[in-house]
Design a protein around this motif. Structure first.
Motif, PDB file in Angstrom:
ATOM      1  N   ARG A  75      -8.347   1.490  -5.166  1.00  0.00           N
ATOM      2  CA  ARG A  75      -8.069   2.627  -4.253  1.00  0.00           C
ATOM      3  C   ARG A  75      -8.639   2.714  -2.927  1.00  0.00           C
ATOM      4  NH1 ARG A  75      -8.082   7.381  -9.040  1.00  0.00           N
ATOM      5  NH2 ARG A  75      -6.559   6.378 -10.436  1.00  0.00           N
ATOM      6  N   VAL A 105      -2.212   6.773  -1.373  1.00  0.00           N
ATOM      7  CA  VAL A 105      -0.735   6.595  -1.284  1.00  0.00           C
ATOM      8  C   VAL A 105      -0.081   7.060  -0.036  1.00  0.00           C
ATOM      9  CG1 VAL A 105       1.580   6.709  -2.782  1.00  0.00           C
ATOM     10  CG2 VAL A 105      -0.642   6.727  -3.870  1.00  0.00           C
ATOM     11  N   ARG A 114       2.733   8.703   1.654  1.00  0.00           N
ATOM     12  CA  ARG A 114       3.852   9.644   1.510  1.00  0.00           C
ATOM     13  C   ARG A 114       5.439   9.054   2.022  1.00  0.00           C
ATOM     14  NH1 ARG A 114       3.598  15.612   3.576  1.00  0.00           N
ATOM     15  NH2 ARG A 114       1.225  14.833   3.519  1.00  0.00           N
ATOM     16  N   THR A 162       8.922  13.678   1.017  1.00  0.00           N
ATOM     17  CA  THR A 162       8.393  13.524  -0.499  1.00  0.00           C
ATOM     18  C   THR A 162       6.891  14.688  -0.230  1.00  0.00           C
ATOM     19  OG1 THR A 162       9.060  11.518  -0.745  1.00  0.00           O
ATOM     20  CG2 THR A 162       7.336  12.354  -2.095  1.00  0.00           C
ATOM     21  N   ALA A 179       4.030  12.465  -4.265  1.00  0.00           N
ATOM     22  CA  ALA A 179       3.489  11.210  -3.996  1.00  0.00           C
ATOM     23  C   ALA A 179       2.350  10.831  -4.805  1.00  0.00           C
ATOM     24  CB  ALA A 179       3.433  11.295  -2.370  1.00  0.00           C
ATOM     25  N   ALA A 180       1.601  11.864  -5.019  1.00  0.00           N
ATOM     26  CA  ALA A 180       0.299  11.494  -5.853  1.00  0.00           C
ATOM     27  C   ALA A 180       0.476  10.741  -7.086  1.00  0.00           C
ATOM     28  CB  ALA A 180      -0.556  12.692  -5.929  1.00  0.00           C
ATOM     29  N   GLY A 181       1.725  11.254  -7.665  1.00  0.00           N
ATOM     30  CA  GLY A 181       2.138  10.623  -9.015  1.00  0.00           C
ATOM     31  C   GLY A 181       1.145  11.761 -10.215  1.00  0.00           C
ATOM     32  N   SER A 201      -0.735   4.647 -12.945  1.00  0.00           N
ATOM     33  CA  SER A 201       0.736   4.923 -12.983  1.00  0.00           C
ATOM     34  C   SER A 201       1.223   3.792 -11.824  1.00  0.00           C
ATOM     35  CB  SER A 201       0.700   6.149 -12.378  1.00  0.00           C
ATOM     36  OG  SER A 201       0.490   6.518 -10.888  1.00  0.00           O
ATOM     37  N   ARG A 202       2.356   4.263 -11.736  1.00  0.00           N
ATOM     38  CA  ARG A 202       3.151   3.173 -10.675  1.00  0.00           C
ATOM     39  C   ARG A 202       2.730   3.483  -9.280  1.00  0.00           C
ATOM     40  NH1 ARG A 202       9.348   4.745 -12.491  1.00  0.00           N
ATOM     41  NH2 ARG A 202       8.282   6.834 -12.537  1.00  0.00           N
ATOM     42  N   THR A 203       1.886   4.453  -9.061  1.00  0.00           N
ATOM     43  CA  THR A 203       1.527   4.726  -7.718  1.00  0.00           C
ATOM     44  C   THR A 203      -0.039   3.991  -7.091  1.00  0.00           C
ATOM     45  OG1 THR A 203       0.297   6.766  -8.298  1.00  0.00           O
ATOM     46  CG2 THR A 203       2.519   6.858  -7.698  1.00  0.00           C
ATOM     47  N   GLU A 204      -0.550   3.390  -8.306  1.00  0.00           N
ATOM     48  CA  GLU A 204      -1.643   2.691  -8.043  1.00  0.00           C
ATOM     49  C   GLU A 204      -1.444   1.693  -7.129  1.00  0.00           C
ATOM     50  OE1 GLU A 204      -4.703   3.231  -8.776  1.00  0.00           O
ATOM     51  OE2 GLU A 204      -4.792   4.755 -10.623  1.00  0.00           O
TER      52      GLU A 204
END
Length: 741
Positions: free
Chosen positions: A585, A626, A628, A632, A637-639, A646-649
């Motif tokens: 991150r 992430v 944006r 969105t 956007a933060a999942g 999650s898929r946003t990592e």
């Protein structure tokens, strides 16, 4: 039919010649049989062709229970008929005990399921790295492994990760599943030489031991290696005597490895399959060679028909030797370290060597059970909350019962194989420790011999209790009958289970002693007081053995409370996945990830590149960065929010974009290499995201402080308890030369 006379000398036996056709002949003794006729539990089969044998015609007309001791029943039968005649009811009568043990241990595994989900600590996560390493780089990575791993264990653990995902519970699952199987096979092995109660005690002594449970709940191969060792021994021994599966070697019931008769020079396919299966199972155990070699030597050296024996044993020896010298030998980097120096015979003078061996033997005896690990301080020890003098007080009793058990096992061919395997394994391990290849003593690497130590001691205790109970019963019977001599007891009596309880006396008072005719243990017409003393002494012996067994079992399971209470404890490097997620991150394009610490590399690679576990403490991690998408909302956007996978990592940081530094790295002339030199790159990175292993934090501190001179200043930092810290270093002005001075 010849009727016996009343009084006078016995009649002269008449002999009747019996001619048997050209068929392999099976000579099966009614009671135990000659175990030493041809080597260890084997005898050459009868040669083909007409054979002239003699038997006592007088005893041939007697009912089976009246036939004299040692009468041999001659049966001429082809192999195909013998296979059809095998009884099948033996299986159901023998399966209930291992089935019950397996079900009970499955319940225990379910109770300890919290250990499955725990994050890996240091001594587990580096194994996860080697298990998950791509095939293309696995061979080169194994050359630097802390401890060698067996090919079979690596394969089955990798298969579990591929099937269920690279979670901690998936990689621990094979070890958990091995515990019920180990208990079942331990019950089978112990029940072969003792009673049901003794077999259950052996299972509890091993599988409920706190130290062994602590090992079994971790990603370590020792449970599977112990299971493989018991399976190898059982396969080598063959069907148990009295199981009805087959006949002894050459047709003689030998108390082990029974099979239909074979001609001289012909290979027994059943024996060959069992030996080969043992070799395949040995691929799941690093120290399996210490068992297979002694068992193979005991097969090959004694007795005739050596070429056949070599043919039957060769596949297993080739498998275990190739596995050890090619695959295990490649993973011998730990020889250069000093971790096992206290368990190596190498580097000691003769007096120190004798003292070392004596000390290790004493530690074997003070363990409960004998041989359990007493080296690793991270494991739950035995005799928790119990007086410290109990192990030393219990050791002489364990040694005495072990000696009695060894003597009892030595009277059986399969028992001698067990003793030979155990003694040979210890001698080979001692020799390997002299070359710094394998530690000697009660360490976690040598847990595979613990079931055999337990077997020897338990057989001794079982034998003492049975003989003492029999003696007490006869003495009390003599007292109740006012000194009358108890009824004669022979080895054909269903209550007499051991041929050691009978000796030879003549059937007739005037006839010479025949070694094949049983004699009862004569209680005599001793006074009642003497019988009372004998009975009291026997009862005291029973109580002493039971008390020693209770103390030993209490010491073994005394730490189970700690095993349960520590199911959520931190051991060190537990939050490596959290640190890897935090680094993902924090990293931006152009940044360089630095991992500091001599021992951090394998764990970091597994956590960063492979692990699919979620962070243990997500609330303490930086929020995922992430971008944006247009239209969105920020929340969408933060999942799933901060601290979740999650898929946003952000993507994983590959090994090529990571620098592993060692504060103790030295150059060719022995000088320490500065951290700034280890970080030199053709292009200066935008930032440094540095992870420092907690153990190496003090050693890394001078090098990190020197980064200020290179224009790197520390910024935000995240600490992970007992694991380390992640710090972001950004560009800053270099200090002037005057300020440095």
């Amino acid at each position: 039919m010849v009727l016996p006379r009343v009084g006078g000398p016995p009649p002269e036996p008449t002999t009747t010649p019996v001619t048997i056709a050209e068929t392999p002949v099976t000579i099966a003794a009614e009671l135990g049989g000659p175990a030493d006729l041809g080597g260890i539990g084997e005898h050459p089969s009868a040669a083909s062709g007409p054979a002239l044998l003699e038997r006592d015609s007088a005893s041939a007309d007697l009912p089976p229970r009246a036939r004299p001791w040692g009468w041999l029943r001659l049966r001429a039968q082809p192999r195909r008929w013998a296979r059809r005649a095998r009884p099948r009811q033996w299986a159901w009568s023998r399966l209930w005990l291992p089935g019950f043990v397996a079900l009970a241990l499955i319940a225990l595994v379910v109770l300890l399921r919290a250990y499955l989900d725990r994050p890996f600590w240091y001594d587990e996560i580096w194994r996860g790295h080697f298990v998950s390493e791509p095939v293309g780089t696995l061979w080169s990575e194994l050359a630097a492994a802390n401890t060698p791993s067996a090919l079979g264990w690596l394969s089955v653990t990798r298969l579990s990760g591929d099937l269920f995902g690279w979670h901690s519970w998936a990689l621990r699952l094979p070890g958990f599943a091995a515990l019920p199987a180990l208990g079942a096979l331990t019950a089978v092995l112990t029940r072969r030489f003792s009673g049901t109660v003794a077999a259950l005690f052996a299972v509890c002594w091993l599988c409920l031991n706190a130290t062994f449970l602590d090992l079994a709940t971790q990603l370590k191969p020792y449970t599977i290696e112990t299971l493989a060792a018991v399976a190898v021994v059982l396969l080598w021994l063959g069907p148990a005597p009295g199981s009805g599966i087959g006949f002894g070697a050459g047709g003689v019931h030998s108390g082990g490895d029974v099979r239909p008769p074979v001609r001289l020079g012909s290979v027994d396919r059943g024996r060959l399959v069992r030996r080969t299966a043992a070799g395949v199972i040995s691929l799941f155990s690093v120290p399996a060679i210490f068992l297979v070699i002694p068992l193979a030597v005991m097969d090959v050296l004694p007795g005739p028909d050596r070429r056949r024996r070599i043919t039957e044993t060769l596949p297993s020896v080739v498998l275990v030797a190739a596995h050890t010298f090619l695959f295990i030998g490649h993973q011998s980097a730990q020889r250069a370290g000093g971790y096992w120096d206290t368990q190596f015979l190498a580097g000691r003078n003769p007096w120190q060597a004798v003292s070392f061996v004596a000390e290790q033997l004493w530690r074997f005896g003070t363990g409960s059970p004998p041989g359990i690990d007493q080296f690793d301080p991270s494991l739950v020890p035995g005799f928790v909350d119990l007086p410290g003098y109990l192990p030393g007080l219990l050791a002489p009793v364990i040694v005495l019962l072990g000696a009695i058990g060894a003597a009892a096992l030595a009277r059986r061919s399969d028992g001698r194989r067990v003793l030979g395997a155990l003694a040979g394994a210890e001698l080979l391990m001692l020799g390997a420790s002299a070359a710094r290849f394998w530690p000697f003593g009660p360490t976690r690497t040598n847990q595979f011999v613990v079931p055999m130590f337990i077997l020897v001691v338990v057989v001794g205790g079982d034998r003492v209790i049975r003989l003492a109970a029999r003696r007490a019963g006869r003495a009390w019977h003599a007292v109740r009958c006012s000194g009358a001599v108890p009824a004669p007891r022979t080895s054909r009596d269903p209550e007499v289970t051991d041929a050691a309880d009978v000796t030879a006396v003549p059937d007739h008072p005037d006839s010479p002693a025949d070694p094949l005719v049983p004699r009862v243990l004569d209680v005599g017409r001793a006074p009642a007081a003497r019988c009372v003393v004998d009975a009291s002494g026997a009862v005291a012996v029973i109580l002493l053995v039971v008390l020693a067994a209770g103390v030993a079992l209490s010491g073994a399971v005394s730490g189970d409370r700690l095993v349960w209470e520590r199911r959520d404890r931190m051991r060190g490097l537990d939050l490596m996945v959290d640190a890897a997620v935090a680094t993902r991150r924090l990293v931006r394009p152009g940044d360089l990830v630095v991992v500091g610490g001599r021992l951090a590399r394998p764990g970091w690679i597994y956590a960063m590149e492979v692990s699919t576990d979620a962070p243990r403490a997500p609330e303490g991690l930086p929020r995922p960065r992430v971008e944006r998408a247009p239209g969105t909302a920020a929340g969408a956007a933060a999942g799933t929010g901060a601290g979740t996978t999650s898929r946003t990592e952000p993507p994983r940081v590959v090994r090529a974009e990571t620098v592993f530094v060692d504060p103790g790295l030295r150059d060719s002339v022995g000088r320490l290499v500065p951290l700034a030199v280890q970080l030199e790159r053709p292009r200066r990175p935008g930032r440094l995201v540095v992870f420092v292993f907690d153990i190496d934090a003090a050693a890394m501190a001078p090098g990190l402080a020197a980064l200020r001179d290179e224009g790197w200043c520390p910024g935000e930092s995240w600490r992970f308890r007992l694991t380390g810290s992640v710090t972001v270093y950004s560009d800053c002005p270099k200090p002037s030369v005057a300020s440095r001075g």
